[in-house]
Scaffold this motif. Structure first.
Motif, PDB file in Angstrom:
ATOM      1  N   LEU A   8     -12.920   1.836  -0.297  1.00 50.33           N
ATOM      2  CA  LEU A   8     -12.537   1.055  -1.466  1.00 50.33           C
ATOM      3  C   LEU A   8     -12.749  -0.444  -1.272  1.00 50.33           C
ATOM      4  O   LEU A   8     -12.782  -1.200  -2.250  1.00 50.33           O
ATOM      5  N   VAL A   9     -12.866  -0.872  -0.014  1.00 49.88           N
ATOM      6  CA  VAL A   9     -12.881  -2.301   0.280  1.00 49.88           C
ATOM      7  C   VAL A   9     -14.078  -2.990  -0.370  1.00 49.88           C
ATOM      8  O   VAL A   9     -13.942  -4.013  -1.050  1.00 49.88           O
ATOM      9  N   ALA A  10     -15.293  -2.454  -0.164  1.00 54.72           N
ATOM     10  CA  ALA A  10     -16.500  -3.107  -0.672  1.00 54.72           C
ATOM     11  C   ALA A  10     -16.533  -3.167  -2.200  1.00 54.72           C
ATOM     12  O   ALA A  10     -16.770  -4.240  -2.770  1.00 54.72           O
ATOM     13  N   PRO A  11     -16.294  -2.050  -2.933  1.00 51.69           N
ATOM     14  CA  PRO A  11     -16.298  -2.165  -4.401  1.00 51.69           C
ATOM     15  C   PRO A  11     -15.252  -3.152  -4.925  1.00 51.69           C
ATOM     16  O   PRO A  11     -15.536  -3.927  -5.856  1.00 51.69           O
ATOM     17  N   THR A  12     -14.057  -3.142  -4.319  1.00 51.95           N
ATOM     18  CA  THR A  12     -13.017  -4.068  -4.756  1.00 51.95           C
ATOM     19  C   THR A  12     -13.443  -5.511  -4.524  1.00 51.95           C
ATOM     20  O   THR A  12     -13.274  -6.383  -5.397  1.00 51.95           O
ATOM     21  N   ALA A  13     -14.013  -5.771  -3.349  1.00 51.86           N
ATOM     22  CA  ALA A  13     -14.445  -7.135  -3.020  1.00 51.86           C
ATOM     23  C   ALA A  13     -15.550  -7.608  -3.968  1.00 51.86           C
ATOM     24  O   ALA A  13     -15.565  -8.774  -4.392  1.00 51.86           O
TER      25      ALA A  13
ATOM     26  N   VAL B 202     -17.361   6.930  -3.896  1.00 51.74           N
ATOM     27  CA  VAL B 202     -16.450   5.831  -4.223  1.00 51.74           C
ATOM     28  C   VAL B 202     -17.226   4.702  -4.901  1.00 51.74           C
ATOM     29  O   VAL B 202     -16.748   4.080  -5.858  1.00 51.74           O
ATOM     30  N   GLY B 203     -18.440   4.436  -4.412  1.00 49.85           N
ATOM     31  CA  GLY B 203     -19.273   3.390  -4.997  1.00 49.85           C
ATOM     32  C   GLY B 203     -19.658   3.696  -6.434  1.00 49.85           C
ATOM     33  O   GLY B 203     -19.708   2.784  -7.279  1.00 49.85           O
ATOM     34  N   ILE B 204     -19.941   4.956  -6.737  1.00 48.32           N
ATOM     35  CA  ILE B 204     -20.271   5.321  -8.119  1.00 48.32           C
ATOM     36  C   ILE B 204     -19.070   5.071  -9.020  1.00 48.32           C
ATOM     37  O   ILE B 204     -19.201   4.552 -10.139  1.00 48.32           O
ATOM     38  N   ALA B 205     -17.870   5.418  -8.538  1.00 47.31           N
ATOM     39  CA  ALA B 205     -16.658   5.134  -9.318  1.00 47.31           C
ATOM     40  C   ALA B 205     -16.486   3.630  -9.526  1.00 47.31           C
ATOM     41  O   ALA B 205     -16.158   3.174 -10.627  1.00 47.31           O
ATOM     42  N   GLY B 206     -16.713   2.856  -8.470  1.00 47.70           N
ATOM     43  CA  GLY B 206     -16.593   1.402  -8.581  1.00 47.70           C
ATOM     44  C   GLY B 206     -17.629   0.803  -9.511  1.00 47.70           C
ATOM     45  O   GLY B 206     -17.330  -0.120 -10.278  1.00 47.70           O
ATOM     46  N   ALA B 207     -18.865   1.320  -9.461  1.00 50.21           N
ATOM     47  CA  ALA B 207     -19.917   0.825 -10.356  1.00 50.21           C
ATOM     48  C   ALA B 207     -19.583   1.129 -11.815  1.00 50.21           C
ATOM     49  O   ALA B 207     -19.819   0.306 -12.709  1.00 50.21           O
TER      50      ALA B 207
ATOM     51  N   ILE C 216     -22.832 -10.499 -15.365  1.00 50.83           N
ATOM     52  CA  ILE C 216     -22.307 -10.574 -13.997  1.00 50.83           C
ATOM     53  C   ILE C 216     -21.638  -9.271 -13.592  1.00 50.83           C
ATOM     54  O   ILE C 216     -21.836  -8.780 -12.463  1.00 50.83           O
ATOM     55  N   PHE C 217     -20.871  -8.658 -14.482  1.00 51.78           N
ATOM     56  CA  PHE C 217     -20.230  -7.391 -14.116  1.00 51.78           C
ATOM     57  C   PHE C 217     -21.251  -6.251 -14.036  1.00 51.78           C
ATOM     58  O   PHE C 217     -21.075  -5.312 -13.257  1.00 51.78           O
ATOM     59  N   THR C 218     -22.322  -6.320 -14.830  1.00 54.93           N
ATOM     60  CA  THR C 218     -23.389  -5.335 -14.679  1.00 54.93           C
ATOM     61  C   THR C 218     -24.096  -5.509 -13.336  1.00 54.93           C
ATOM     62  O   THR C 218     -24.427  -4.534 -12.658  1.00 54.93           O
ATOM     63  N   ALA C 219     -24.330  -6.771 -12.944  1.00 54.89           N
ATOM     64  CA  ALA C 219     -24.906  -7.027 -11.616  1.00 54.89           C
ATOM     65  C   ALA C 219     -23.975  -6.531 -10.525  1.00 54.89           C
ATOM     66  O   ALA C 219     -24.422  -5.996  -9.500  1.00 54.89           O
ATOM     67  N   ALA C 220     -22.662  -6.687 -10.721  1.00 50.12           N
ATOM     68  CA  ALA C 220     -21.690  -6.190  -9.743  1.00 50.12           C
ATOM     69  C   ALA C 220     -21.788  -4.675  -9.613  1.00 50.12           C
ATOM     70  O   ALA C 220     -21.689  -4.126  -8.510  1.00 50.12           O
ATOM     71  N   ALA C 221     -22.005  -3.980 -10.740  1.00 42.75           N
ATOM     72  CA  ALA C 221     -22.168  -2.526 -10.686  1.00 42.75           C
ATOM     73  C   ALA C 221     -23.376  -2.147  -9.827  1.00 42.75           C
ATOM     74  O   ALA C 221     -23.299  -1.230  -9.000  1.00 42.75           O
ATOM     75  N   GLY C 222     -24.501  -2.863 -10.022  1.00 39.11           N
ATOM     76  CA  GLY C 222     -25.680  -2.599  -9.199  1.00 39.11           C
ATOM     77  C   GLY C 222     -25.435  -2.912  -7.744  1.00 39.11           C
ATOM     78  O   GLY C 222     -25.862  -2.159  -6.847  1.00 39.11           O
ATOM     79  N   ALA C 223     -24.725  -4.019  -7.458  1.00 41.17           N
ATOM     80  CA  ALA C 223     -24.438  -4.387  -6.071  1.00 41.17           C
ATOM     81  C   ALA C 223     -23.556  -3.344  -5.395  1.00 41.17           C
ATOM     82  O   ALA C 223     -23.751  -3.016  -4.212  1.00 41.17           O
ATOM     83  N   ILE C 224     -22.593  -2.803  -6.132  1.00 40.66           N
ATOM     84  CA  ILE C 224     -21.726  -1.770  -5.566  1.00 40.66           C
ATOM     85  C   ILE C 224     -22.539  -0.532  -5.205  1.00 40.66           C
ATOM     86  O   ILE C 224     -22.331   0.071  -4.138  1.00 40.66           O
ATOM     87  N   LEU C 225     -23.469  -0.146  -6.059  1.00 40.59           N
ATOM     88  CA  LEU C 225     -24.312   1.010  -5.746  1.00 40.59           C
ATOM     89  C   LEU C 225     -25.148   0.761  -4.498  1.00 40.59           C
ATOM     90  O   LEU C 225     -25.272   1.639  -3.629  1.00 40.59           O
ATOM     91  N   VAL C 226     -25.725  -0.430  -4.387  1.00 43.37           N
ATOM     92  CA  VAL C 226     -26.552  -0.755  -3.219  1.00 43.37           C
ATOM     93  C   VAL C 226     -25.720  -0.708  -1.943  1.00 43.37           C
ATOM     94  O   VAL C 226     -26.094  -0.071  -0.943  1.00 43.37           O
TER      95      VAL C 226
END
Length: 421
Positions: A11-16, A200-205, A224-234
């Motif tokens: 959970l740490v990375a998606p939250t961050a 977990v990343g898919i849920a965060g995205a 920015i939040f769409t970019a965050a979704a892509g970053a979480i997947l990566v």
């Protein structure tokens, strides 16, 4: 981060990333003009990177999420050129808020078979069909072919927007719940199977993209939040690849590659222990490989709970390694003894072959009143032998590991189920 429970770490990375996106929005007015385009172009870059990485790693669910969000973001940006208040923009936005979570939900409910399963590319027709459908709806009223019925339909209370329509919110909730179930259910239902960072990343995205859909009129927030979704997947795909490369899939413990990496960073003071399941081969032959796998998971779970700053690794087969940085062997011997006793005292129930697998079936049989002639569950116990070592002046970690292995065999020759040095 290792002090966090293993169920929480993914959970740490998606939250961050989501918090960083919010912080960037707060700092956005202060960005220099040369970086202002990142608020829009960043989403394209991150989602393209996510789609490319999921294609490279053959991760079908991540690919569906990345491509769906990419097409939704690009389509909405294109529709905005026709006017932010136009029907086309509202139609594309509604489609994005509904189809993205729907696509991901369907992908989560189906087995993960990669991007291409036996060369089957039928999903391409689904993508093309969705694009054509959205384009047709968005052109409502512009031609006789498109008609005007879609304008009335999008006014329905389920699809009314913005913010995200109720149907979209329900689908986002279902998709996030399905991703969370995919991540954590195996950990609890299969006794310690690792939590998947990718799930977990898919849920965060999905959560990040939902936040983007809540403010579609604010282009910076949406981008920015769409970019965050892509970053979480990566990031989650990198974490998943790291987990598969460095962690043992059966036990969830770090594997030998992770041990080698940890040993390379050791200082002059540390202790190493090698542990081995006693009589494992004969146990495996007598009770079967499935029971043998349960034994390895059991031992791994006990070793993972070691105190005193130790960290357990699966070395290979029925052998495990426990590393204690900045500890002497005398300091960790009580921890090794406690670890041995913990395995010895645990009793594992193994079902008889004729006993029902499901609780409901067992209750039904007991309620029938028929005499139970099936064999009882077997109660099994296992023991481990442990050998410990610490470096003498000039000894390399590989030599200390060999010394711990020699101590392990002294414990075996001494009668097993003991700690030797």
């Amino acid at each position: 981060m290792r002090k966090l429970p293993v169920t929480v770490r993914p959970l740490v990375a998606p939250t961050a990333i989501i918090l960083a996106a919010a912080l960037m929005l707060w700092a956005a007015p202060t960005l220099p003009p040369s970086l202002a385009g990142l608020k829009e172009a960043g989403a394209y870059f991150m989602l393209l990177a996510g789609a490319g990485m999921s294609l490279w790693f053959n991760r079908g669910r991540a690919f569906v999420a990345a491509v769906s969000m990419l097409l939704a973001y690009g389509g909405y940006r294109f529709a905005l050129d026709l006017g932010a208040d136009s029907f086309a923009a509202r139609a594309v936005y509604t489609a994005a808020a509904v189809l993205v979570p729907l696509n991901v939900l369907v992908a989560l409910l189906l087995p993960e078979r990669g991007v291409s399963y036996h060369g089957d590319y039928r999903w391409l027709f689904v993508v093309a069909g969705e694009i054509l459908l959205v384009a047709w709806i968005a052109s409502s009223g512009r031609s006789a072919l498109s008609g005007a019925a879609w304008q009335e339909l999008l006014g329905h209370w389920l699809l009314r927007s913005p913010p995200a329509p109720l149907l979209g919110r329900l689908l986002f909730g279902a998709a996030i719940a399905a991703a969370a179930w995919s991540a954590w259910a195996p950990h609890y239902s299969k006794k310690g199977e690792p939590v998947s960072p990718l799930a977990v990343g898919i849920a965060g995205a999905l959560l990040a993209f939902f936040l983007a859909c809540e403010w579609p009129a604010r282009h910076a927030v949406f981008g920015i939040f769409t970019a965050a979704a892509g970053a979480i997947l990566v990031v989650s795909m990198l974490q998943e690849s790291h987990r598969l490369a460095f962690n043992d899939e059966l036990t969830g413990l770090p594997g030998r590659r992770a041990l080698q990496e940890a040993m390379a960073g050791l200082g002059p003071r540390y202790a190493l222990a090698m542990a081995d399941v006693d009589h494992f081969k004969s146990f495996n032959d007598m009770h079967g490989h499935d029971t043998g796998d349960q034994v390895l998971r059991l031992v791994a779970a006990r070793l993972a709970q070691v105190k005193g700053g130790g960290r357990a690794f699966r070395y290979g087969g029925e052998e495990f390694t426990v590393l204690f940085p900045d500890r002497s062997l005398d300091e960790v011997l009580p921890q090794l003894e406690a670890m041995r006793a913990s395995v010895q005292d645990y009793r594992m129930a193994v079902r008889g072959e004729d006993r029902p697998k499901r609780k409901e079936e067992g209750e039904k049989r007991r309620a029938s009143g028929e005499p139970d002639t099936r064999p009882l569950d077997r109660i099994l116990s296992v023991t481990i032998s442990i050998g410990g070592a610490e470096p003498a002046p000039g000894m390399a970690p590989a030599q200390v590991l060999k010394a711990a292995d020699e101590a392990l065999y002294r414990a075996k020759r001494g009668g097993r189920n003991r700690v030797s040095r």
